[in-house]
Design a protein around this motif. Structure first.
Motif, PDB file in Angstrom:
ATOM      1  N   VAL A  55      15.121   1.571  -2.342  1.00 42.74           N
ATOM      2  CA  VAL A  55      15.457   2.754  -1.544  1.00 42.74           C
ATOM      3  C   VAL A  55      15.363   4.019  -2.394  1.00 42.74           C
ATOM      4  CG1 VAL A  55      17.290   3.894  -0.250  1.00 42.74           C
ATOM      5  CG2 VAL A  55      16.882   1.448   0.066  1.00 42.74           C
ATOM      6  N   GLY A  56      15.843   3.928  -3.650  1.00 39.43           N
ATOM      7  CA  GLY A  56      15.803   5.090  -4.531  1.00 39.43           C
ATOM      8  C   GLY A  56      14.383   5.564  -4.809  1.00 39.43           C
ATOM      9  N   LEU A  57      13.474   4.624  -5.039  1.00 39.58           N
ATOM     10  CA  LEU A  57      12.077   5.005  -5.260  1.00 39.58           C
ATOM     11  C   LEU A  57      11.484   5.667  -4.020  1.00 39.58           C
ATOM     12  CD1 LEU A  57      10.757   1.872  -7.207  1.00 39.58           C
ATOM     13  CD2 LEU A  57      11.210   4.155  -8.126  1.00 39.58           C
ATOM     14  N   TYR A  60      12.935   9.200  -3.718  1.00 42.07           N
ATOM     15  CA  TYR A  60      12.340  10.101  -4.707  1.00 42.07           C
ATOM     16  C   TYR A  60      10.927  10.504  -4.281  1.00 42.07           C
ATOM     17  CZ  TYR A  60      10.156  11.807  -8.966  1.00 42.07           C
ATOM     18  OH  TYR A  60       9.465  12.575  -9.880  1.00 42.07           O
ATOM     19  N   GLY A  61      10.167   9.533  -3.795  1.00 42.61           N
ATOM     20  CA  GLY A  61       8.813   9.844  -3.359  1.00 42.61           C
ATOM     21  C   GLY A  61       8.768  10.807  -2.196  1.00 42.61           C
ATOM     22  N   ARG A  62       9.845  10.851  -1.394  1.00 39.18           N
ATOM     23  CA  ARG A  62       9.873  11.758  -0.244  1.00 39.18           C
ATOM     24  C   ARG A  62      10.356  13.155  -0.614  1.00 39.18           C
ATOM     25  NH1 ARG A  62       6.751  11.174   3.719  1.00 39.18           N
ATOM     26  NH2 ARG A  62       8.184  12.215   5.162  1.00 39.18           N
ATOM     27  N   VAL A  63      11.374  13.236  -1.475  1.00 39.09           N
ATOM     28  CA  VAL A  63      11.957  14.548  -1.789  1.00 39.09           C
ATOM     29  C   VAL A  63      11.197  15.245  -2.916  1.00 39.09           C
ATOM     30  CG1 VAL A  63      14.225  13.770  -1.032  1.00 39.09           C
ATOM     31  CG2 VAL A  63      13.620  13.584  -3.447  1.00 39.09           C
ATOM     32  N   ALA A 140       2.418  12.076  -8.630  1.00 42.41           N
ATOM     33  CA  ALA A 140       1.287  12.882  -8.161  1.00 42.41           C
ATOM     34  C   ALA A 140       1.129  12.875  -6.654  1.00 42.41           C
ATOM     35  CB  ALA A 140      -0.008  12.387  -8.810  1.00 42.41           C
ATOM     36  N   LEU A 141       1.449  11.765  -5.999  1.00 46.62           N
ATOM     37  CA  LEU A 141       1.175  11.629  -4.567  1.00 46.62           C
ATOM     38  C   LEU A 141       2.429  11.586  -3.712  1.00 46.62           C
ATOM     39  CD1 LEU A 141      -1.672   8.965  -4.818  1.00 46.62           C
ATOM     40  CD2 LEU A 141      -1.897  11.452  -4.705  1.00 46.62           C
ATOM     41  N   HIS A 153       1.208   0.898   2.023  1.00 41.17           N
ATOM     42  CA  HIS A 153       1.109   0.869   0.572  1.00 41.17           C
ATOM     43  C   HIS A 153       2.371   1.446  -0.069  1.00 41.17           C
ATOM     44  CE1 HIS A 153      -0.949   0.774  -3.292  1.00 41.17           C
ATOM     45  NE2 HIS A 153      -0.499   2.001  -3.513  1.00 41.17           N
ATOM     46  N   SER A 154       2.875   2.553   0.453  1.00 35.04           N
ATOM     47  CA  SER A 154       4.078   3.181  -0.096  1.00 35.04           C
ATOM     48  C   SER A 154       5.290   2.263   0.046  1.00 35.04           C
ATOM     49  CB  SER A 154       4.335   4.515   0.610  1.00 35.04           C
ATOM     50  OG  SER A 154       3.270   5.419   0.402  1.00 35.04           O
ATOM     51  N   LEU A 155       5.458   1.675   1.219  1.00 39.62           N
ATOM     52  CA  LEU A 155       6.598   0.794   1.453  1.00 39.62           C
ATOM     53  C   LEU A 155       6.518  -0.462   0.589  1.00 39.62           C
ATOM     54  CD1 LEU A 155       6.916   1.082   5.342  1.00 39.62           C
ATOM     55  CD2 LEU A 155       8.339   2.176   3.597  1.00 39.62           C
ATOM     56  N   LEU A 156       5.322  -1.025   0.448  1.00 42.47           N
ATOM     57  CA  LEU A 156       5.163  -2.214  -0.382  1.00 42.47           C
ATOM     58  C   LEU A 156       5.444  -1.909  -1.848  1.00 42.47           C
ATOM     59  CD1 LEU A 156       1.978  -3.943   1.102  1.00 42.47           C
ATOM     60  CD2 LEU A 156       4.323  -4.801   1.147  1.00 42.47           C
ATOM     61  N   GLY A 157       5.060  -0.711  -2.303  1.00 37.24           N
ATOM     62  CA  GLY A 157       5.335  -0.347  -3.682  1.00 37.24           C
ATOM     63  C   GLY A 157       6.826  -0.303  -3.968  1.00 37.24           C
ATOM     64  N   CYS A 158       7.593   0.317  -3.096  1.00 39.51           N
ATOM     65  CA  CYS A 158       9.053   0.364  -3.266  1.00 39.51           C
ATOM     66  C   CYS A 158       9.651  -1.039  -3.198  1.00 39.51           C
ATOM     67  CB  CYS A 158       9.674   1.256  -2.197  1.00 39.51           C
ATOM     68  SG  CYS A 158       9.137   2.979  -2.267  1.00 39.51           S
TER      69      CYS A 158
END
Length: 211
Positions: A55-57, A60-63, A140-141, A153-158
């Motif tokens: 959840v933290g990752l 962070y990726g959103r904010v 970067a993204l 891809h984003s959800l799987l990474g977290c």
């Protein structure tokens, strides 16, 4: 599935069987082996910590405001190529993890004395290969939901880093059910496979196989 420093090829101790008389009165006695006690409580802490990391990752990726660039590795034509090849390397090593785990659990009969070492080091190197990719994605993204492939891809990474941490924390604990490590390892493998399909495979198909 990535592993840490502990060898998972530990022998399982089975309590001495208890003999009970047969109901038929026959002199042949049935053997009854008491089932080992399984405790799910020690699994709660690894799962909670892993969930918080995932959840933290994502938060962070959103904010975090994406910079559009990150530190790249020499030898690659661009950030996308770097991500594609490093993720492919990690995916190949995770396949090695899967096969070596099947050997250690007796699913594949092979007499390989160094299989535990191969399992541990393939997991370590695979995890290290994912770190530059994760740094670039987050810094970067950022976490993006504007396209189905990118969202998955984003959800799987977290999820990958969350379940990986949960597995590593559960590894040294005793008294957990026998399915704990196979399930967590399988989820880690599944997450990385999904990451490879939504990044490297897509890159090789859409852009081409190039460094």
């Amino acid at each position: 599935m990535p592993d840490d420093t502990q060898d998972s090829t530990q022998a399982m101790r089975v309590p001495n069987p208890v003999r009970v008389p047969d109901d038929t009165g026959d002199s042949t006695q049935a053997m009854r082996v008491p089932e080992p006690r399984q405790n799910l409580v020690p699994l709660l802490v690894p799962l909670v910590i892993g969930g918080l990391i995932a959840v933290g990752l994502g938060l962070y990726g959103r904010v975090h405001t994406p910079t559009g660039y990150a530190v790249g590795l020499a030898g690659f034509s661009g950030a996308l190529a770097m991500k594609a090849w490093l993720t492919t390397g990690a995916f190949v090593l995770v396949l090695v993890q899967l096969l070596s785990a099947l050997v250690m659990w007796g699913r594949i009969e092979l007499d390989v004395p160094w299989i535990g070492t191969l399992h541990r080091w393939s997991g370590r190197v695979a995890f290290l290969l994912t770190l530059p990719v994760a740094f670039h994605c987050l810094y970067a993204l950022g976490t993006q939901f504007d396209a189905p492939r990118v969202m998955v891809h984003s959800l799987l990474g977290c999820f990958f880093y969350g379940v990986f941490v949960a597995k590593m924390l559960a590894l040294p604990k005793r008294g957990l059910p026998g399915w704990t490590l196979p399930v967590l390892g399988g989820l880690t493998f599944t997450a990385l496979t999904g990451l490879w399909l939504t990044s490297s495979f897509w890159f090789f198909i859409a852009i081409g196989v190039k460094l």
